[in-house]
Design an enzyme around this catalytic site. Sequence first.
Site, PDB file in Angstrom:
ATOM      1  N   HIS A  73      -1.205  -5.243 -10.737  1.00  0.00           N
ATOM      2  CA  HIS A  73      -1.028  -5.008 -12.164  1.00  0.00           C
ATOM      3  C   HIS A  73      -1.187  -6.299 -12.964  1.00  0.00           C
ATOM      4  CE1 HIS A  73       0.286  -0.927 -11.392  1.00  0.00           C
ATOM      5  NE2 HIS A  73       1.190  -1.372 -10.566  1.00  0.00           N
TER       6      HIS A  73
ATOM      7  N   ASN B  18       0.798  -1.225   0.000  1.00  0.00           N
ATOM      8  CA  ASN B  18       0.000   0.000   0.000  1.00  0.00           C
ATOM      9  C   ASN B  18       0.831   1.276   0.000  1.00  0.00           C
ATOM     10  OD1 ASN B  18      -2.670  -1.344   0.280  1.00  0.00           O
ATOM     11  ND2 ASN B  18      -1.814  -1.989   2.231  1.00  0.00           N
TER      12      ASN B  18
ATOM     13  N   LYS C 209       1.187 -14.056  -2.857  1.00  0.00           N
ATOM     14  CA  LYS C 209       1.995 -13.127  -3.647  1.00  0.00           C
ATOM     15  C   LYS C 209       3.361 -12.926  -3.017  1.00  0.00           C
ATOM     16  CE  LYS C 209       2.226  -8.718  -3.397  1.00  0.00           C
ATOM     17  NZ  LYS C 209       1.996  -7.267  -3.347  1.00  0.00           N
TER      18      LYS C 209
END
Length: 235
Positions: free
Chosen positions: A156, A47, A136
Site C-alpha cells: 500500500h 500473502n 520491510k
Amino acid sequence: MPRRRQTPKPLRPTAIINRLIREAPLTPWRATNDPVTELVLTLLSQNTSDTNSGRAFQALLKRYPDWDAVLEAPVEELEDTIRPGGLARTKAPRMQALLSQLRERLGPAWDASRLEDMPIDEAKQWLTELPGVGPKTAACVLLFSLGRPALPVDTHVHRVAIRLGLLGPKVAALPAHDMLEAQLPPDKYYDFHVTLIRHGRRVCQKQRPKCSECVLLDRCPGADDFRFPLPEGEG
C-alpha cells in the site's frame, strides 16, 4: 464537458501526513509485540489477510507454550496449526528456520533487547541477515516493537507513494525504503507508514481508487492515470 487538468506538483510527505490526519485522527504509536513475536507475526501475514494471519497466530499460541516448543515441533504438526493463515507448507519450515537462527543469536532467553541500542543501520543488517527477513520486515520490527526510526514499505505504501509522485513509477519496493526515509524526518516515519496504509486500503486502492473521495486529489499526479477529469471551471 469535463476537461483534463494539468498534472499537479506533488505534495511534500509531511503535507500528505497532515491532510490524512485531518481527515481521520491517527492512533499514537505504542509498542505492539516483542521483536521475536513481531517477526513471527510478519511471516504469518505474508500473502494473506490480517484476519487469517491473526487466526493462525492465535492457534500457534494456543498449541505451543513458548518459541522453543514451536521450534522443536514436527513440521507437519506446525503446518496443521498455522493452516488458517494460508501457505502453511511454506511458512512452517520458514518459521522454524527463522526461530533456529534467533535462538542461536539470542540465547535461551530469546532476549532481543540488543536491538534497542544498536545503531539503526546495524540493527537493520542484523535483522535482514535472518532467513526470510527483508527490509520491510526488519523495519516493522524496529518501528512497531521498539519505536525506532525505520519506515516499512508494504504494497500500500509503495503504490500510494508512486501515485503521489514521491517515487518514480519504476522504483521497486526495495530501494523505496531508503528513498522515502530520506524525504521524511525520522519522527514522522510511523505517521507516514500508518496513514498511507490506511489511505491505500480505504481510498487509493489498487484496481479502482476512489479519486472522488480523496483529500489529496488536487495534488495527486497519479490521478490522471485513472482518467479523473475536473469539472469546468476547476483546476
